[in-house]
Design a protein around this motif. Structure first.
Motif, PDB file in Angstrom:
ATOM      1  N   ALA A  88     -12.627  -5.666 -13.908  1.00 24.43           N
ATOM      2  CA  ALA A  88     -11.539  -6.641 -13.944  1.00 24.43           C
ATOM      3  C   ALA A  88     -10.227  -5.883 -13.928  1.00 24.43           C
ATOM      4  O   ALA A  88     -10.021  -4.959 -14.718  1.00 24.43           O
ATOM      5  N   MET A  89      -9.331  -6.252 -13.019  1.00 21.47           N
ATOM      6  CA  MET A  89      -8.032  -5.588 -12.894  1.00 21.47           C
ATOM      7  C   MET A  89      -7.038  -6.145 -13.899  1.00 21.47           C
ATOM      8  O   MET A  89      -7.073  -7.317 -14.242  1.00 21.47           O
ATOM      9  N   ARG A  90      -6.122  -5.270 -14.331  1.00 19.21           N
ATOM     10  CA  ARG A  90      -5.025  -5.685 -15.196  1.00 19.21           C
ATOM     11  C   ARG A  90      -3.748  -5.760 -14.368  1.00 19.21           C
ATOM     12  O   ARG A  90      -3.347  -4.804 -13.717  1.00 19.21           O
ATOM     13  N   PHE A  91      -3.109  -6.926 -14.358  1.00 16.47           N
ATOM     14  CA  PHE A  91      -1.835  -7.167 -13.680  1.00 16.47           C
ATOM     15  C   PHE A  91      -1.836  -6.732 -12.200  1.00 16.47           C
ATOM     16  O   PHE A  91      -1.002  -5.943 -11.773  1.00 16.47           O
ATOM     17  N   PRO A  92      -2.774  -7.241 -11.408  1.00  9.52           N
ATOM     18  CA  PRO A  92      -2.750  -6.894  -9.979  1.00  9.52           C
ATOM     19  C   PRO A  92      -1.619  -7.602  -9.249  1.00  9.52           C
ATOM     20  O   PRO A  92      -1.251  -8.722  -9.597  1.00  9.52           O
ATOM     21  N   ARG A  93      -1.047  -6.963  -8.260  1.00  8.56           N
ATOM     22  CA  ARG A  93      -0.039  -7.585  -7.397  1.00  8.56           C
ATOM     23  C   ARG A  93      -0.109  -6.927  -6.032  1.00  8.56           C
ATOM     24  O   ARG A  93      -0.561  -5.781  -5.889  1.00  8.56           O
ATOM     25  N   ILE A  94       0.327  -7.668  -5.024  1.00  9.93           N
ATOM     26  CA  ILE A  94       0.306  -7.163  -3.648  1.00  9.93           C
ATOM     27  C   ILE A  94       1.489  -6.219  -3.470  1.00  9.93           C
ATOM     28  O   ILE A  94       2.640  -6.613  -3.645  1.00  9.93           O
ATOM     29  N   SER A  95       1.221  -4.957  -3.137  1.00 10.48           N
ATOM     30  CA  SER A  95       2.328  -4.009  -2.939  1.00 10.48           C
ATOM     31  C   SER A  95       2.659  -3.804  -1.464  1.00 10.48           C
ATOM     32  O   SER A  95       3.809  -3.505  -1.125  1.00 10.48           O
ATOM     33  N   ARG A  96       1.654  -3.979  -0.569  1.00  3.49           N
ATOM     34  CA  ARG A  96       1.923  -3.836   0.874  1.00  3.49           C
ATOM     35  C   ARG A  96       0.892  -4.613   1.670  1.00  3.49           C
ATOM     36  O   ARG A  96      -0.251  -4.776   1.229  1.00  3.49           O
ATOM     37  N   LEU A  97       1.293  -5.086   2.831  1.00  2.00           N
ATOM     38  CA  LEU A  97       0.348  -5.670   3.784  1.00  2.00           C
ATOM     39  C   LEU A  97      -0.008  -4.582   4.788  1.00  2.00           C
ATOM     40  O   LEU A  97       0.870  -4.046   5.479  1.00  2.00           O
ATOM     41  N   ARG A  98      -1.284  -4.276   4.896  1.00  2.00           N
ATOM     42  CA  ARG A  98      -1.727  -3.186   5.776  1.00  2.00           C
ATOM     43  C   ARG A  98      -2.254  -3.755   7.090  1.00  2.00           C
ATOM     44  O   ARG A  98      -3.452  -3.711   7.381  1.00  2.00           O
ATOM     45  N   TRP A  99      -1.342  -4.330   7.884  1.00  2.00           N
ATOM     46  CA  TRP A  99      -1.739  -4.854   9.191  1.00  2.00           C
ATOM     47  C   TRP A  99      -2.313  -3.745  10.070  1.00  2.00           C
ATOM     48  O   TRP A  99      -3.091  -4.014  10.993  1.00  2.00           O
ATOM     49  N   ASP A 100      -1.930  -2.510   9.785  1.00  2.00           N
ATOM     50  CA  ASP A 100      -2.324  -1.366  10.619  1.00  2.00           C
ATOM     51  C   ASP A 100      -3.720  -0.851  10.302  1.00  2.00           C
ATOM     52  O   ASP A 100      -4.279  -0.055  11.061  1.00  2.00           O
ATOM     53  N   LYS A 101      -4.302  -1.286   9.195  1.00  2.00           N
ATOM     54  CA  LYS A 101      -5.539  -0.660   8.726  1.00  2.00           C
ATOM     55  C   LYS A 101      -6.749  -1.534   9.010  1.00  2.00           C
ATOM     56  O   LYS A 101      -6.774  -2.717   8.642  1.00  2.00           O
ATOM     57  N   PRO A 102      -7.778  -0.984   9.656  1.00  2.00           N
ATOM     58  CA  PRO A 102      -9.006  -1.758   9.899  1.00  2.00           C
ATOM     59  C   PRO A 102      -9.699  -2.085   8.578  1.00  2.00           C
ATOM     60  O   PRO A 102      -9.705  -1.258   7.659  1.00  2.00           O
ATOM     61  N   PRO A 103     -10.273  -3.270   8.433  1.00  3.36           N
ATOM     62  CA  PRO A 103     -10.925  -3.639   7.169  1.00  3.36           C
ATOM     63  C   PRO A 103     -12.059  -2.692   6.782  1.00  3.36           C
ATOM     64  O   PRO A 103     -12.337  -2.520   5.591  1.00  3.36           O
TER      65      PRO A 103
END
Length: 534
Positions: A504-519
């Motif tokens: 379980a993560m503590r205080f997760p937030r989106i820091s960047r969108l990685r449109w460049d990175k393959p899943p």
């Protein structure tokens, strides 16, 4: 009622804190008693309408609107109160909106006097007689969660601005007052003297720290500051006065009933500031362990036995009737050390100071603390008094740098309020399984960290890549070739038996969108498990 409904509507549509503050202050200034006090109680969460529950509201809506239509509407709108207020059928006998012209006090009196058996009938009658804005306001009142982007402290600040007085004065009086707060408004408007603190063990507003900014330490002398660990629990205030025991959260909520084991051990004339933890001082549990005790109306003996609560003391605010907040931290600390030594060591211990010579040495300790539930260090000027709020300079918090992981978006859910038209709550996962048999396992959920423009981009991606729908939730395309990679920042990890991933993560937030990175290149669960084992 009409004015209160207009207030809620404008608060929902006003994004800025200062804008909301002006709306609230103006409302409290022009609205008469007791309506303004009841509105204040509703916003701060101190208004109780016991006879009506949200489930009743759903049942009433189902009787009047096709369930399929209601489901589609709720899915689109994303807020129960707004959905019901919009789809509720209007009356055609000329009586619609009569409830809108009732006072807020009259509406609340009707709702509070209703029994559980006639509560649905009373509520339905009010909704039948209301226009859409009034319906929305009434439903918000009965559900108890306004969700209009206004905290209790902001509402108290708006009231304080009427004086004007310091909001700390309002907070110190708050638990000795009751709705509709007529004596409070009379004082603020100069028509009466300040209400006396007639009750014992009232809340004292806490002192908060500012985060350390870039280059800020270079301008500070290490000799002026004490350092202590920042523990990963919840900040509390312990108060015993005149035979009254209270345990408060940092926002002033009385949480004594949730921790009867700890409250029962309060038997001293003092007010302490500290961190609520579970386990024992010698074997402190994780925040995940602490969560077993949070948000419970009743606590079983087994829960208290498995997760006993204790307080790690930071500061001393009052001792034997003497208010010591004006004393310098060095003197308060000395008194705190002597006082804690007299308390039950299983329930109260002292947060140790951290010895250091310079900022570089302290940074090394911050990066590698001696306990996994330490999330950084606190810096406190030796000469600082205990001041309410977040004054600039006396106290700083220097947290550990967040961890980051590349995860794949799996599910999205509609937001609330101004985000109700967007998919803004995101569940993400990392890869697990042998090569060729990889699958995503959810590891967290985040709903902030992105800009408004990025929100629009993600929302479009969700709509264009939906593969399944579950009410307001959409599952999106997420496999080795297709998916949106999110760089997620988080403060720490806990082991969790409630999650399939085991973490379980503590205080997760989106820091960047990685449109460049393959899943396929997103992280694996082993990466997170390694963090757990450090």
């Amino acid at each position: 009622m009409k004015r209160f409904a207009e207030l809620l509507d404008r608060l929902v549509l006003t994004p800025s804190r200062n804008g909301k503050l002006r709306l609230l202050t103006d409302y409290f200034r022009v609205t008469e008693d007791p309506d303004r006090g009841l509105a204040l109680a509703a916003i701060t969460g101190d208004l109780s309408i016991a006879a009506i529950k949200p489930a009743m509201l759903r049942a009433l809506a189902a009787e009047r609107v096709d369930p399929v239509l209601f489901g589609y509407s709720y899915d689109y709108v994303g807020d129960l109160a707004e959905t019901v207020s919009l789809v509720w059928p209007a009356r055609h006998d000329g009586d619609t909106a009569s409830a809108s012209h009732m006072t807020l006090a009259e509406v609340i009196a009707k709702l509070q006097s209703a029994s559980r058996s006639d509560g649905p009938k009373v509520l339905a009658g009010l909704l039948d007689q209301s226009d859409i804005p009034a319906r929305f306001a009434i439903i918000k009142l009965v559900t108890g969660g306004l969700r209009i982007g206004v905290s209790a402290r902001l509402a108290k600040q708006a009231v304080a601005d009427l004086g004007p007085v310091d909001v700390a004065e309002i907070e110190e009086l708050w638990h000795g007052l009751e709705p509709p707060y007529t004596e409070l408004f009379a004082w603020l408007e100069g028509r009466a003297s300040k209400p006396e603190r007639a009750a014992f063990a009232l809340f004292r507003p806490v002192m908060l720290a500012n985060p350390v900014g870039d280059g800020e330490l270079e301008r500070l002398d290490p000799a002026d500051y004490a350092a202590e660990w920042k523990w990963d629990g919840i900040r509390v205030q312990v108060s015993f006065e005149g035979g009254v025991r209270r345990l408060y959260s940092r926002t002033g909520d009385d949480i004594s009933r949730a921790f009867p084991d700890l409250a029962g051990g309060i038997g001293f004339e003092a007010v302490l500031d500290g961190e609520l933890l579970v386990g024992s001082p010698a074997a402190t549990g994780t925040f995940s362990d602490l969560q077993q005790r949070l948000n419970r109306k009743t606590v079983s003996p087994k829960i208290m036995q498995n997760h006993p609560a204790f307080v790690r003391c930071y500061d001393l605010l009052q001792l034997d009737g003497e208010d010591v907040r004006a004393l310098p931290f060095r003197e308060r600390r000395a008194r705190l050390e002597d006082f804690v030594a007299t308390l039950d060591p299983a329930r109260f211990d002292l947060s140790p100071l951290v010895a250091f010579e310079d900022w570089k040495a302290l940074e090394g300790l911050r990066i590698a603390p001696p306990h996994p539930i330490i999330e950084g260090v606190m810096l406190k000027r030796w000469d600082s008094p205990y001041l309410a709020g977040r004054p600039k300079g006396p106290w700083f918090k220097w947290k550990r740098d967040p961890h980051t992981v590349d995860a794949v978006l799996m599910y999205a859910q509609r937001g609330h309020g101004k985000r109700s038209s967007f998919y803004s709550d995101y569940t993400f996962g990392v890869w697990t399984g042998a090569e060729g048999e990889e699958e995503l396992v959810p590891v967290g959920k985040a709903y902030f960290g992105f800009t408004d423009e990025e929100l629009r981009q993600i929302d479009k991606y969700v709509r264009d890549n939906t593969v399944e729908r579950f009410g307001p939730v959409r599952a999106v395309r997420a496999d080795r070739r297709n998916g949106l990679v999110l760089e997620v920042a988080f403060e720490g990890l806990n082991r969790s038996t409630r999650h399939k991933s085991g973490v379980a993560m503590r205080f997760p937030r989106i820091s960047r969108l990685r449109w460049d990175k393959p899943p396929a290149e997103a992280d694996r669960i082993e990466t997170l498990r390694e963090l757990l084992d450090r």
